[in-house]
Design an enzyme around this catalytic site. Sequence first.
Site, PDB file in Angstrom:
ATOM      1  CE  LYS A 124      -3.566   2.447   2.626  1.00 21.18           C
ATOM      2  NZ  LYS A 124      -4.608   2.350   3.674  1.00 21.18           N
ATOM      3  NE  ARG A 158     -31.812 -31.465 -33.639  1.00 20.98           N
ATOM      4  CZ  ARG A 158     -30.783 -31.439 -32.797  1.00 20.98           C
ATOM      5  NH1 ARG A 158     -29.944 -32.454 -32.760  1.00 20.98           N
ATOM      6  NH2 ARG A 158     -30.604 -30.419 -32.005  1.00 20.98           N
ATOM      7  CG  ASP A 202     -36.909 -32.165 -41.754  1.00 18.74           C
ATOM      8  OD1 ASP A 202     -37.115 -32.530 -40.579  1.00 18.74           O
ATOM      9  OD2 ASP A 202     -36.201 -31.178 -42.048  1.00 18.74           O
ATOM     10  CG  HIS A 259      -9.758 -30.347 -34.708  1.00 14.90           C
ATOM     11  ND1 HIS A 259      -8.579 -29.671 -34.493  1.00 14.90           N
ATOM     12  CD2 HIS A 259      -9.599 -30.993 -35.892  1.00 14.90           C
ATOM     13  CE1 HIS A 259      -7.752 -29.885 -35.493  1.00 14.90           C
ATOM     14  NE2 HIS A 259      -8.338 -30.684 -36.355  1.00 14.90           N
ATOM     15  CD  GLU A 272      -0.603 -34.675 -31.785  1.00 15.97           C
ATOM     16  OE1 GLU A 272       0.231 -34.604 -30.864  1.00 15.97           O
ATOM     17  OE2 GLU A 272      -0.460 -34.077 -32.867  1.00 15.97           O
TER      18      GLU A 272
END
Length: 507
Positions: free
Chosen positions: A133, A432, A461, A271, A323
């Site tokens: 301080k 989607r 759909d 990823h 990796e």
Amino acid sequence: MRALISVYDKEGIVEFANNLIGLGWEIISTGGSYKTLCQNKVPCKEVQEITGQREIFGGRVKTLHPKIHGGILYRRDEEEDQKILQEEKILPIDMVVNNLYPFEMCLNEGKSHDELIEKIDIGGPAMIRAAAKNYRDVFIVTDPSDYNKIIDALKNNKADIKFREALAAKAFKITSHYDTLISTYFSSLENSSLNTDDEFLKTINHTYELENILRYGENPHQRAAFYRGEEIAAYKKLHGKEISYNNLYDMFAAVKAVKEFEVPAVVAVKHTNPCGIGIGKDVKEAFIKARDCDDESIFGGIIAINRKVTEDLAKLLYEIFLEIVVAPTFSKEALEILEGKKNIRLIEMPNLNDFKIKYSAKEVLNGIILQEYDNILWDEKNLKFVSKRKPTEEELKELKFAFECVKYTASNSVVIAKDGGTLGIGQGQTKRSWAVEEAIERAGEKIKGSVLASDGFFFVDTMELLYKAGVKAIIQPGGSVKDKDVIEYADEHNMTLVFTGLRHFRH
């Protein structure tokens, strides 16, 4: 000029004190620091000579005295402060050299509660904050690695206001870190009467320490570092080069996914997104299923395994470029095989299947958003078999596996699965039906007799796409105004439709 030295870590303190004396400084000191300096024939006075008060309560009180804090805090440019200094016979203190009791080290060593209490430093943080301080007139020295820099600055008249501000900034960071560790410890105590699972805290304190500098960030032009926080899943690198920024992020994604499964499981991530998930009677079988979902994307990926890596599995892992491999443990034979690959990182995480995550957070404009971690799959009482054709026992088992998988894919997402392995994963799409088309394409000829899980509801759909592809059993959250149309389509085409009443978006 007068320096007060009171340090727990005494590395380099004798040389530093001698250098100060060589520059004309007087030294006062406390307890163990005083003994160390005296043993090394460093001229110094004990604090109690200044205060007239001996150390009491086993050293709990030694510097908490007006003649210490007054000497640190008085304002050199205030006449009234100068007057009081003379009246109270307080000696100026122009430097505080202090480092704190090792609360963190004792915490990591699993010391008892009573031992930890005694490692909560009181006088140290008070002196550090006081000196910081009043940094314009008082040097605050908290890091032994700064000793040489400070001596050099004093010798060469480089101890300007910016230098002092930098020392003060470091000091406040140290006390903040120290207090946060103690606060977090007390908050974790199960007997805390203020702990409630159904309330969010008014403030959140977290502290992180620099672990290491990374080669680069997400891209080579970005600098990056890893800061270690409170350990929930301690791990050890057994083999391989340093872990990168992207590796750390992908590794966490893989581990979170694989610990979802109670049976032997393998998750391959690229990823941050799963490119293959498999379960089986053992990890070798689980890996084959995960690999075969997408044997191209797995190249250069990260593998998380929820059981010991065996010799048989290691032979398969060796055949492809990976990796990182994370597992609770590795057999001796598996290590010998995998250590034959120079670049693969082998990570041992003993509590992989047991550690708990309570909250998840994301950075947003002006702050963070915090939520309870998504720790459940579905609530059995809300599971609805809404179509006329009900799932067989085997289909329900497959639907559960697929729903567990879709929980860890990026929305909008779907997973097509069969025989305990993912066949096609469609994820990260803004529509989607596009995710469904992607998953169907990836599943290829194996799709007949498979099941599909979706992280959110969908419309007719999507049902049409699945029927034409040969998918007969579907699980999704439900909850759309179009649910009636979807159920009718399922019944007209002898398809199984299960609603979970619970979605798993992952943005």
